[in-house]
Design a protein around this motif. Structure first.
Motif, PDB file in Angstrom:
ATOM      1  N   LEU A   4      34.796   9.598   2.722  1.00 48.80           N
ATOM      2  CA  LEU A   4      33.716  10.550   2.468  1.00 48.80           C
ATOM      3  C   LEU A   4      33.470  11.461   3.653  1.00 48.80           C
ATOM      4  N   ARG A   5      32.965  12.636   3.352  1.00 53.19           N
ATOM      5  CA  ARG A   5      32.421  13.536   4.363  1.00 53.19           C
ATOM      6  C   ARG A   5      30.903  13.511   4.208  1.00 53.19           C
ATOM      7  N   ALA A   6      30.209  13.965   5.232  1.00 52.99           N
ATOM      8  CA  ALA A   6      28.746  13.935   5.220  1.00 52.99           C
ATOM      9  C   ALA A   6      28.178  14.679   4.012  1.00 52.99           C
ATOM     10  N   THR A   7      28.720  15.850   3.706  1.00 52.15           N
ATOM     11  CA  THR A   7      28.206  16.620   2.573  1.00 52.15           C
ATOM     12  C   THR A   7      28.406  15.877   1.254  1.00 52.15           C
ATOM     13  N   GLN A   8      29.538  15.203   1.113  1.00 54.36           N
ATOM     14  CA  GLN A   8      29.802  14.453  -0.116  1.00 54.36           C
ATOM     15  C   GLN A   8      28.835  13.285  -0.252  1.00 54.36           C
ATOM     16  N   PHE A   9      28.605  12.574   0.853  1.00 57.70           N
ATOM     17  CA  PHE A   9      27.666  11.454   0.825  1.00 57.70           C
ATOM     18  C   PHE A   9      26.271  11.947   0.433  1.00 57.70           C
ATOM     19  N   THR A  10      25.863  13.068   0.984  1.00 57.12           N
ATOM     20  CA  THR A  10      24.543  13.625   0.679  1.00 57.12           C
ATOM     21  C   THR A  10      24.423  13.963  -0.803  1.00 57.12           C
ATOM     22  N   ILE A  11      25.449  14.563  -1.360  1.00 55.16           N
ATOM     23  CA  ILE A  11      25.417  14.905  -2.787  1.00 55.16           C
ATOM     24  C   ILE A  11      25.313  13.630  -3.626  1.00 55.16           C
ATOM     25  N   LEU A  12      26.110  12.623  -3.297  1.00 53.88           N
ATOM     26  CA  LEU A  12      26.065  11.365  -4.057  1.00 53.88           C
ATOM     27  C   LEU A  12      24.680  10.725  -3.988  1.00 53.88           C
TER      28      LEU A  12
END
Length: 143
Positions: free
Chosen positions: A38-46
């Motif tokens: 994961l990247r930070a932006t992906q984690f935030t979206i999830l």
């Protein structure tokens, strides 16, 4: 009388400092989340989808302070991995709804301790006053 142009002042540019700090902060989160794919932006979206439930691209982009096209591009990458589903709203084919899949929820829960480590590192670097200032700035309107 006009103030003399002293470009040396630009060394203290707050915009440059903020952008540099943002890149460094993101790098801390990305390093911690990388072992989970994961990247930070992906984690935030999830995690936002876990907290909000299914949400339109426009509403999620607004709550994240992100451009719709940027979110759409990120959502497509996450959807290709099976972590979210993107569906058209029945009333308007242009209106896309995002929802987290069971695989995405499991991944976010698995990666949460890594996110927490990054959060603690960044919070420690800023200190309580810096963290409070960062939150104030993210909520402020300067226009």
């Amino acid at each position: 009388m006009e103030r003399a142009t002293d470009l040396a002042e630009c060394r203290n540019c707050l915009c440059l400092a903020a952008r540099s700090a943002a890149r460094r902060i993101t790098a801390v989160y990305d390093r911690e989340l990388r072992p989970h794919g994961l990247r930070a932006t992906q984690f935030t979206i999830l995690t936002m989808l876990m907290m909000r439930g299914q949400t339109t691209v426009g509403a999620l982009a607004k709550s994240l302070g992100m451009d719709r096209t940027t979110l759409t591009r990120n959502a497509a990458l996450i959807a290709a991995k099976g972590w979210i589903a993107v569906t058209a709203d029945g009333g308007d084919a242009r209106l896309h709804v995002l929802s987290i899949t069971p695989a995405g929820e499991a991944l976010a829960r698995e990666a949460f301790p890594a996110w927490r480590r990054a959060q603690e590192r960044v919070s420690t670097a800023f200190g309580p006053v810096g963290v409070a200032a960062l939150h104030r700035l993210s909520d402020a309107r300067m226009t």
